[in-house]
Design a protein around this motif. Structure first.
Motif, PDB file in Angstrom:
ATOM      1  N   VAL A  75     -20.026  -8.584   0.890  1.00 51.52           N
ATOM      2  CA  VAL A  75     -19.695  -7.112   0.475  1.00 51.52           C
ATOM      3  C   VAL A  75     -18.818  -7.067  -0.731  1.00 51.52           C
ATOM      4  O   VAL A  75     -19.247  -6.530  -1.834  1.00 51.52           O
ATOM      5  N   THR A  81     -20.660  -1.870  -4.904  1.00 48.07           N
ATOM      6  CA  THR A  81     -20.290  -2.151  -3.403  1.00 48.07           C
ATOM      7  C   THR A  81     -21.475  -1.231  -2.576  1.00 48.07           C
ATOM      8  O   THR A  81     -21.856  -0.308  -3.075  1.00 48.07           O
ATOM      9  N   ASP A  83     -23.151   0.980   0.143  1.00 47.75           N
ATOM     10  CA  ASP A  83     -22.885   1.971   0.855  1.00 47.75           C
ATOM     11  C   ASP A  83     -22.974   1.885   2.340  1.00 47.75           C
ATOM     12  O   ASP A  83     -22.238   2.315   3.248  1.00 47.75           O
ATOM     13  N   ALA A 115     -17.705   2.106   2.458  1.00 45.15           N
ATOM     14  CA  ALA A 115     -18.940   1.909   3.025  1.00 45.15           C
ATOM     15  C   ALA A 115     -18.835   2.018   4.519  1.00 45.15           C
ATOM     16  O   ALA A 115     -17.825   2.266   5.129  1.00 45.15           O
ATOM     17  N   GLN A 116     -20.061   1.877   4.959  1.00 40.22           N
ATOM     18  CA  GLN A 116     -20.185   2.067   6.587  1.00 40.22           C
ATOM     19  C   GLN A 116     -20.745   0.790   7.103  1.00 40.22           C
ATOM     20  O   GLN A 116     -21.733   0.119   6.552  1.00 40.22           O
TER      21      GLN A 116
END
Length: 210
Positions: A75, A81, A83, A115-116
């Motif tokens: 990551v 970055t 999402d 992010a998720q």
């Protein structure tokens, strides 16, 4: 280490080697160049904004922290970055406490950078553990998928607006997947994943008369 192994029976030596393989926590990461010697990279379907990771072994107390750290390193290496970070747990039949803790911390790290974390390859036992631990609520039920293909299509749904746009994206994606399936460098899990995605895309296009 050489002295410790000296005089071990072949069976015990084999067990030690197997233990080391578990602790390597090797991953296949989409769209990322491998930097660690024990990390394999799969770049067949790179997608900006989406980072996918598949541990090569089940996650459990021995390698949970290793997997967490490897995914997090991927990551932080991405620019921009991603999402969404989609982790494939198809090889993990159940979750122990250290693994749940590792996934919870990974969620917290990912969340801090906007992010998720999504999880795919979730069987009923794993889903129950996630629910009991409260992690299912943290991630959101809509971000837990029985199959890896479901996670990929959910990401597509998130970034397409309008039926015509969606048809165009799905058609292009289907063509790309079919071209990849014709190549010999795809391993069995990768081929199964792409085949499942292609089948779902084909059904959706048929449903919409395309």
């Amino acid at each position: 280490m050489r002295l410790w192994l000296l005089g071990l029976s072949p069976l015990r030596t084999a067990r030690s080697a197997a233990y080391r393989r578990w602790t390597e926590a090797r991953l296949e990461l989409t769209g990322r160049t491998a930097k660690e010697p024990h990390t394999q990279t799969h770049t067949a379907t790179p997608s900006p904004g989406l980072l996918t990771a598949r541990p090569e072994q089940m996650m459990f107390f021995v390698n949970a922290a290793e997997v967490r750290n490897a995914v997090w390193a991927a990551v932080t290496d991405e620019d921009p970055t991603p999402d969404v970070v989609l982790v494939d747990l198809r090889l993990t039949p159940d979750l122990d406490v250290p693994t749940i803790d590792a996934l919870t911390e990974l969620h917290e790290r990912v969340d801090r950078v906007g992010a998720q974390l999504w999880l795919a390859g979730i069987n009923p036992a794993v889903r129950e553990r996630l629910t009991t631990a409260g992690l299912a609520d943290l991630l959101g039920a809509e971000h837990l998928f029985d199959y890896f293909a479901g996670g990929l299509l959910a990401y597509l749904n998130r970034h397409t607006v309008g039926l015509d746009t969606r048809r165009g994206v799905l058609t292009e994606l289907l063509e790309f997947i079919r071209s990849r399936l014709d190549q010999s460098d795809l391993d069995r899990p990768g081929r199964d994943t792409l085949t499942a995605v292609a089948d779902r895309i084909t059904r959706e296009l048929q449903d919409h008369g395309t």
